[in-house]
Structures are given as structure tokens and as C-alpha cells.
Design a protein around this motif. Structure first.
Motif, mmCIF file in Angstrom:
data_model
loop_
_atom_site.group_PDB
_atom_site.id
_atom_site.type_symbol
_atom_site.label_atom_id
_atom_site.label_comp_id
_atom_site.label_asym_id
_atom_site.label_seq_id
_atom_site.Cartn_x
_atom_site.Cartn_y
_atom_site.Cartn_z
ATOM 1 N N ASN A 365 0.820 -1.216 0.000
ATOM 2 C CA ASN A 365 0.000 0.000 0.000
ATOM 3 C C ASN A 365 0.851 1.263 0.000
ATOM 4 O OD1 ASN A 365 -3.117 -0.099 0.243
ATOM 5 N ND2 ASN A 365 -2.467 -1.864 1.430
ATOM 6 N N VAL A 366 1.871 1.312 0.862
ATOM 7 C CA VAL A 366 2.695 2.531 0.909
ATOM 8 C C VAL A 366 3.524 2.665 -0.364
ATOM 9 C CG1 VAL A 366 2.777 2.622 3.425
ATOM 10 C CG2 VAL A 366 4.597 1.442 2.193
ATOM 11 N N ALA A 367 3.885 1.525 -0.985
ATOM 12 C CA ALA A 367 4.596 1.586 -2.268
ATOM 13 C C ALA A 367 3.694 2.182 -3.346
ATOM 14 C CB ALA A 367 5.062 0.193 -2.676
ATOM 15 N N THR A 368 2.426 1.805 -3.328
ATOM 16 C CA THR A 368 1.463 2.377 -4.278
ATOM 17 C C THR A 368 1.320 3.879 -4.046
ATOM 18 O OG1 THR A 368 0.260 0.281 -4.348
ATOM 19 C CG2 THR A 368 -0.905 2.222 -5.149
ATOM 20 N N GLY A 369 1.418 4.295 -2.786
ATOM 21 C CA GLY A 369 1.334 5.717 -2.463
ATOM 22 C C GLY A 369 2.439 6.552 -3.091
ATOM 23 N N MET A 370 3.518 5.889 -3.534
ATOM 24 C CA MET A 370 4.618 6.619 -4.162
ATOM 25 C C MET A 370 4.279 7.115 -5.567
ATOM 26 S SD MET A 370 7.781 4.229 -2.899
ATOM 27 C CE MET A 370 8.110 4.020 -1.143
ATOM 28 N N VAL A 371 3.131 6.668 -6.109
ATOM 29 C CA VAL A 371 2.701 7.144 -7.427
ATOM 30 C C VAL A 371 1.314 7.784 -7.376
ATOM 31 C CG1 VAL A 371 4.136 5.591 -8.793
ATOM 32 C CG2 VAL A 371 1.900 4.808 -8.013
ATOM 33 N N THR A 372 0.871 8.173 -6.174
ATOM 34 C CA THR A 372 -0.422 8.855 -6.048
ATOM 35 C C THR A 372 -0.177 10.303 -5.633
ATOM 36 O OG1 THR A 372 -0.613 7.989 -3.775
ATOM 37 C CG2 THR A 372 -1.759 6.799 -5.508
ATOM 38 N N MET A 393 1.274 12.960 -16.682
ATOM 39 C CA MET A 393 1.435 11.515 -16.469
ATOM 40 C C MET A 393 0.191 10.866 -15.889
ATOM 41 S SD MET A 393 5.257 10.829 -15.014
ATOM 42 C CE MET A 393 5.784 12.369 -14.308
ATOM 43 N N MET A 394 -0.793 11.666 -15.491
ATOM 44 C CA MET A 394 -1.895 11.120 -14.713
ATOM 45 C C MET A 394 -2.760 10.124 -15.486
ATOM 46 S SD MET A 394 -1.333 11.913 -11.814
ATOM 47 C CE MET A 394 -2.709 10.911 -11.296
ATOM 48 N N LYS A 395 -2.958 10.329 -16.779
ATOM 49 C CA LYS A 395 -3.806 9.409 -17.537
ATOM 50 C C LYS A 395 -3.235 7.991 -17.553
ATOM 51 C CE LYS A 395 -6.249 8.867 -21.935
ATOM 52 N NZ LYS A 395 -6.520 9.457 -23.275
ATOM 53 N N PRO A 396 -1.953 7.794 -17.946
ATOM 54 C CA PRO A 396 -1.405 6.437 -17.866
ATOM 55 C C PRO A 396 -1.266 5.927 -16.431
ATOM 56 C CG PRO A 396 0.288 8.005 -18.553
ATOM 57 C CD PRO A 396 -1.014 8.718 -18.602
ATOM 58 N N VAL A 397 -0.991 6.826 -15.486
ATOM 59 C CA VAL A 397 -0.869 6.394 -14.083
ATOM 60 C C VAL A 397 -2.186 5.805 -13.583
ATOM 61 C CG1 VAL A 397 -0.662 7.267 -11.705
ATOM 62 C CG2 VAL A 397 1.056 7.868 -13.410
ATOM 63 N N LEU A 398 -3.309 6.393 -13.995
ATOM 64 C CA LEU A 398 -4.612 5.878 -13.566
ATOM 65 C C LEU A 398 -4.844 4.453 -14.073
ATOM 66 C CD1 LEU A 398 -6.868 9.039 -14.027
ATOM 67 C CD2 LEU A 398 -6.168 7.968 -11.872
ATOM 68 N N ILE A 399 -4.358 4.146 -15.283
ATOM 69 C CA ILE A 399 -4.457 2.779 -15.798
ATOM 70 C C ILE A 399 -3.682 1.825 -14.900
ATOM 71 C CG2 ILE A 399 -3.889 1.256 -17.746
ATOM 72 C CD1 ILE A 399 -4.213 3.706 -19.586
ATOM 73 N N PHE A 400 -2.453 2.212 -14.570
ATOM 74 C CA PHE A 400 -1.621 1.374 -13.701
ATOM 75 C C PHE A 400 -2.216 1.250 -12.301
ATOM 76 C CE2 PHE A 400 1.919 2.691 -16.666
ATOM 77 C CZ PHE A 400 2.111 1.425 -17.201
ATOM 78 N N LEU A 401 -2.791 2.343 -11.781
ATOM 79 C CA LEU A 401 -3.375 2.303 -10.441
ATOM 80 C C LEU A 401 -4.556 1.334 -10.375
ATOM 81 C CD1 LEU A 401 -3.298 6.024 -9.199
ATOM 82 C CD2 LEU A 401 -2.028 4.070 -8.271
ATOM 83 N N ALA A 402 -5.315 1.232 -11.458
ATOM 84 C CA ALA A 402 -6.417 0.265 -11.492
ATOM 85 C C ALA A 402 -5.887 -1.157 -11.351
ATOM 86 C CB ALA A 402 -7.201 0.416 -12.789
ATOM 87 N N VAL A 403 -4.777 -1.434 -12.039
ATOM 88 C CA VAL A 403 -4.150 -2.765 -11.944
ATOM 89 C C VAL A 403 -3.567 -2.982 -10.552
ATOM 90 C CG1 VAL A 403 -2.312 -4.228 -12.876
ATOM 91 C CG2 VAL A 403 -3.648 -2.771 -14.413
#
Length: 423
Positions: A365-372, A393-403
Motif C-alpha cells: 500500500n505505501v509503495a502504491t502511495g509513491m505514485v499517487t 502523467m496522470m492518464k497512464p498512471v490511472l491505468i496502472f493504479l487500477a491494476v
């Protein structure tokens, strides 16, 4: 409690450094409760007087040695040879390189910086949109906190009283799972958006190329084998493994690859000292913040509150994932661990959740926080390297965040993913 968290919120809003936020808000709260401020230096020095914390400067030093010593270039070459032949292969190679480098650096930001400087231009040459290329290395960099050896795992094990060696072993399968899910995502996006077109490579040519490049990289890839093998066999502890990593990294960089000079060593030591000082400041004042919370019985209050909201482990883990996602958007990873791990870990154990499994959930979870955003350390680093603004970068980041969200839920509710190697 209102004074402690109120002052903390105000300091965060006005952009005070996180170590000072924790220190100042703790001092204000302790003083308001009438606690003698002699407890401040006592708690700060006691927090730093720990054998396990020796792992921090040594893993930082090992990662910097590897970055300068030519090892990252070998790992990039191997990853490209393995995956560069397929659609989306260069982006996939960036993720695989992050996985390789994570077994050496122990740091998410170091992984992003080391891989991004080479792989972002390589992806651009293959037709990747620049914002997608930058987002890829930023998201891949988070594996530095998940795949062992990991500095966040060292800190988590220390503050939550969980086996660091156990966390290291447990982080392998989740790290591979996340890496593979990101690679699949990149391949699908490349096909849909029609970039990174490739030509078929005969198997014999591919195998020969992998063999040639792999022979150069095999020495670097032996480091995680030595570290994890030594910890798991009982030859040395996770802290002692950090010293082994430094010695091995120095010997490989200086005498095998011949790319690190003694002049480079001065820069490496200086950079490592600065980074270690930053981490230790956060650790020291987070301990003071924890003392202030304990004095005010905040962990007990929070435990009672959670027990009223969550009726079982499923609800509790969902609540934790939501909490850590929200906190991760505005707080740095180590600060999140140092503040929340001592509160949440005992509560998790009352629900019968394995402490190592919960530790992996927390770290992911905290690792995911490094890209939010807005904090998003990895996105900031990728932005500096690529010249792409963070908002682009937010559009591609949102794709990755869903995964990544799916990965987090799988890791949370399927304990075997984390515990299979330990068992």
C-alpha cells in the motif's frame, strides 16, 4: 489528540518537512499534557540506538554502489534481451529491469532514478508516448519497496516487531505478481494504442543474445541470491546481510565490471550519507510522535474505533487499504510506516491476521502511495528525468493504479501469495 493531529495537519499544509512535522507536533502535544520535555531527546536517541537500523545506511550504500558501478546497465541489457522481441517489449523490459534492480537497491526512488534515465529515452525511440514512458518507470520503481531487500521492510519490521527476514522472503511472490501484472498491462496498451511494433526473432538468435548478455549480468544477479540465501539459511541476519551487500557490490563494481573508480567512491559515500541522514531524521522524530500517541492512548482508542466499524478481518483489511491509500497521497512512505504501523499491526493481530502477511499488505500500500499525487515521490523523480509534468502523467498512471488496486486486493485476501515461501 486534537492538539497532536491538529498541529500536524497545519504543518503539513504549509509544507514543513515531514520529520519536523512529527517533531514539532509531538513537542506541542507533550507540552500541552504537562510532560517534561527532557523526554524529547531521550526518545529520539533511544529510537536510533538500534542494531537493526544499521541496515539502513548499508542498504543505501549498496544501492548507490550498484547504480554507479555499471550493474544497472547490465540489468537493463538482460531485461531488454529477454523481452524486447515482443509487442510492448521495451516497456516490459523497463518493468523487468525495475524488478532486477529492486533486488539490489532496496529503495523505490533509487530504482526509479536508475532505470528511468536509460529506459525513458529507449521507450520514446520505440514510439511510446513520453508521458506513458515516464509513468511506466515511476510505477515500476515502486517494486524497490516490495521486492527484497527493502528499506521500508526494515523499518516496518523494526517498529512493528516483525521478522525482517520473514518480510524479505514474503515479499518475493507479491513483487513478482505486481511486476507481471504491469508487464501484461503494458503489452495490452501497446497493442491498443499501436506502438512498439516488433519483428519476429528466431528462437536460436534470441537464446544466443540472452546467453551473451546474461553472462555479463549473472554476477549482479547473484547478489539477491547471496542475501536471501544467507538470511534464509541462518548464515547472517537481515542487518548483517546489508554489510555483505556493500562488500559484494564494491567487489563486483570495482574488480569485475571495472566501472567504479575510487573517485566515484567519494560521491557514493556523500550521497549515501545524505540519504541516510534524511531517513534517520524521520525515524527519530517518528519515534517521538509514537511516544506522544502512546501517552494519549491513541492506539487503544483507534483499536476500539476500528472494532466498532469492522466486524471481521475482511472489513478490517478493506478499511486499512482505504486508509493507507488516502494517507499515501499526502505522506511519504517511511513516515506512514513509522506513524501507522505501531497502531494498526496490534489491531490486525486481534483479527487473527498473520503479522508478516499484514506487513506485506502495508508495504504494498505505501509503495502504491509513491505514485499517487500530490506527494508521489516516484512521479516527481520520473518528471525530473523525463521533463514530463506530473499532471501529464496522470492518464497512464490511472491505468496502472487500477491494476495495482487489483493486486493489493489479491495480496490482502489471499494470504498464501505472501506466505507460501515461508511455509
Amino acid at each position: 489528540m486534537a492538539i497532536l493531529f491538529g498541529s500536524m495537519t497545519i504543518l503539513i499544509v504549509i509544507a514543513v518537512p515531514i520529520f519536523a512535522v512529527m517533531g514539532i507536533s509531538s513537542i506541542v502535544a507533550l507540552r500541552a499534557k504537562g510532560i517534561d520535555l527532557i523526554s524529547v531527546p531521550q526518545n529520539v536517541f533511544e529510537a536510533l540506538d538500534s542494531f537493526a537500523l544499521l541496515a539502513v545506511p548499508f542498504y543505501v550504500l549498496a544501492g548507490n554502489i550498484m547504480k554507479v558501478g555499471g550493474i544497472s546497465n547490465r540489468l537493463i541489457g538482460l531485461a531488454t534481451a529477454l523481452l524486447g522481441w515482443m509487442r510492448g517489449g521495451v516497456g516490459s523490459a523497463a518493468i523487468l529491469t525495475c524488478m532486477f534492480f529492486s533486488t539490489i537497491s532496496g529503495s523505490s526512488s533509487a530504482t526509479t532514478a536508475a532505470v528511468g534515465s536509460t529506459m525513458v529515452p529507449a521507450m520514446q525511440r520505440k514510439g511510446y508516448p513520453k508521458n506513458f514512458a515516464a509513468a511506466t518507470v515511476a510505477v515500476g520503481g515502486e517494486l524497490g519497496a516490495i521486492i527484497p531487500p527493502s528499506l521500508p521492510m526494515v523499518i516496518y519490521g523494526l517498529v512493528a516487531n516483525v521478522s525482517i527476514g520473514g518480510l524479505f522472503i514474503a515479499g518475493i511472490v507479491p513483487g513478482v505478481l505486481i511486476g507481471l501484472s504491469l508487464i501484461i498491462t503494458i503489452c495490452l496498451v501497446a497493442k491498443v494504442q499501436d506502438f512498439d511494433q516488433t519483428q519476429a526473432v528466431p528462437f536460436r538468435e534470441w537464446a544466443r543474445n540472452v546467453f551473451v548478455v546474461g553472462r555479463e549480468a549473472i554476477v549482479a544477479l547473484m547478489m539477491p541470491v547471496i542475501i536471501l540465501g544467507g538470511i534464509y539459511s541462518g548464515a547472517f541476519t537481515a542487518t548483517e546481510a546489508s554489510v555483505v551487500a556493500v562488500i559484494y557490490g564494491f567487489l563486483v563494481s570495482r574488480f569485475v565490471y571495472h566501472e567504479m573508480t575510487f573517485k566515484d567512491l567519494i560521491t557514493i559515500l556523500n550521497d549515501s550519507a545524505v540519504m541516510t541522514g534524511m531517513v534517520m531524521l524521520i525515524v527519530a522524530f517518528a519515534a517521538l510522535f509514537g511516544y506522544a500517541m502512546t501517552i494519549n492512548q491513541i492506539p487503544q482508542y483507534f483499536g476500539e474505533l476500528v472494532s466498532k466499524i469492522a466486524s471481521g478481518p475482511i472489513g478490517f483489511l478493506l478499511l486499512v487499504n482505504v486508509l493507507l491509500f488516502v494517507v499515501g497521497t499526502f505522506m511519504e512512505a517511511l513516515a506512514t510506516i513509522l506513524i501507522l504501523a505501531p497502531i494498526l499491526t496490534p489491531v490486525a493481530q486481534t483479527y487473527g491476521i498473520d503479522p508478516v502477511h499484514f506487513g506485506i499488505i502495508f508495504i504494498v500500500n505505501v509503495a502504491t502511495g509513491m505514485v499517487t499525487p500530490p506527494v508521489a515521490v516516484n512521479l516527481n523523480i520520473a518528471s525530473e528525468i523525463s521533463g514530463v509534468p506530473m499532471d501529464a502523467m496522470m492518464k497512464p498512471v490511472l491505468i496502472f493504479l487500477a491494476v495495482l488496486t487489483i493486486d493489493v486486493l489479491l495480496i490482502s485476501y489471499v494470504p498464501a501469495i505472501s506466505l507460501v515461501l515461508l511455509r
